[in-house]
Design a protein around this motif. Sequence first.
Motif, short mmCIF file in Angstrom:
data_model
loop_
_atom_site.label_atom_id
_atom_site.label_comp_id
_atom_site.label_asym_id
_atom_site.label_seq_id
_atom_site.Cartn_x
_atom_site.Cartn_y
_atom_site.Cartn_z
N ASP A 262 77.41 -39.94 146.90
CA ASP A 262 78.51 -40.03 145.94
C ASP A 262 78.49 -41.35 145.17
N ARG A 294 81.00 -30.99 144.89
CA ARG A 294 79.72 -31.60 144.51
C ARG A 294 79.25 -31.17 143.11
N GLN A 297 76.79 -33.80 141.58
CA GLN A 297 75.42 -33.72 142.12
C GLN A 297 74.69 -32.49 141.59
#
Length: 421
Positions: A262, A294, A297
């Motif tokens: 993160d 997420r 990501q």
Amino acid sequence: MSKELLQDLQWRGIIYQQTDEEGLQEQLEKESTALYCGVDPTADSMHIGHLLPFLTLRRFQQHGHKPIILVGGATGMIGDPSGKKQERQLQSVETIQHNVDCLKKQMERLFSFEGENGAIMTNNYDWISSLDMITFLRDYGKHIGVNYMLSKDIVSSRLEAGISYTEFTYTILQAIDFNHLYETYNCKLQIGGSDQWGNITTGLEMIRKLQGEGSKAYGLTIPLVTKADGTKFGKTESGAVWLDAEKTTPYEFYQFWINTADLDTVKYLKIFTFLSREEIEALEESLRTEPHLRKAQKALAEEMTRLVHGQEALDTAKNITQALFSGDVKSLTADEIKQGFKDMPSYQPENKDDMLLVDLLVNAKISPSKRQAREDITNGAISVNGEKVTDVQYMVTESDRMDGQFTIIRRGKKKYTLIQY
């Protein structure tokens, strides 16, 4: 437009040093400017540690400037002393040429070569290889003082351990490159990693000496990419993350980015992707308020895999990821299985005969004993090709071979083993 470019680079944290900030901004606003970045062909593939300067070069192209990609067919034969504690191992001409050809193919994925500001690919072997020793010393060596070179970190950091005359002269060869591109393409800017500051400024000195005091050229460096936990960026347990799909599969490439911590994700979105400020700020907010999703990501992994390997490879990587997460491995093709299970445990039976599942679990070291294997099966911990098996008398037969080549055994939720026939 170019003012917006430099402001965007500052916001993304891409600019580390500039030789003349005001002069460069004026130059970029005045006209479409040719600029270059180089890479030495020390391997037949770049890794992700090489990406940032070239992605930055692409940002300039998107703002109307002309990128020149220099592959160091000549300098690669010597080796840049920057960041090295000892002399490089010299490579053969044939190896260098093979590496040059491979790197050119990778660059063709990153840049547009069409239109007025289409990228130009160059190789410094074309002009350095024809230099004889006298010309090198008289026309170039004469202009760069020894004290000037000793003051550069790239040289001074090596003095105690020792540096050969060959590597000592590397910075002059790179200065010859900048001067050649200045003369040939009116190239006004060189960009590179922060370790290239000494080489870039030597190039500017060479241009000043050869082209006169009125000559205008600039240098810009990009910070070293670091991880928040202090470990080296771009390294995994199995080594470097390469751009070559044979060395690092698109699935592995995708997994590297999607597993970003993160604390690093927003920084990587800024410096590596071409997402807008608004898109990145929205992903940053998601990371703060709903980190379990997420989204940041996933966006990072998708953007980078698409950029380096293309949409089809990204689709494959996502398909493998989903199949392994859900356990629905039957949907995978043979190629996807090879990618997804490249670094997972595997077992190759001595023969292709049918085998009791209990025996296969022990032979493949999935379960430590037959007793444990039976318990694993009866407890529902074992799946064959995504289907749970609870019968201890289950026989693994030819019908369990996917594409006639593979059987995938899963123990628990995450422990996969590939049986290869």
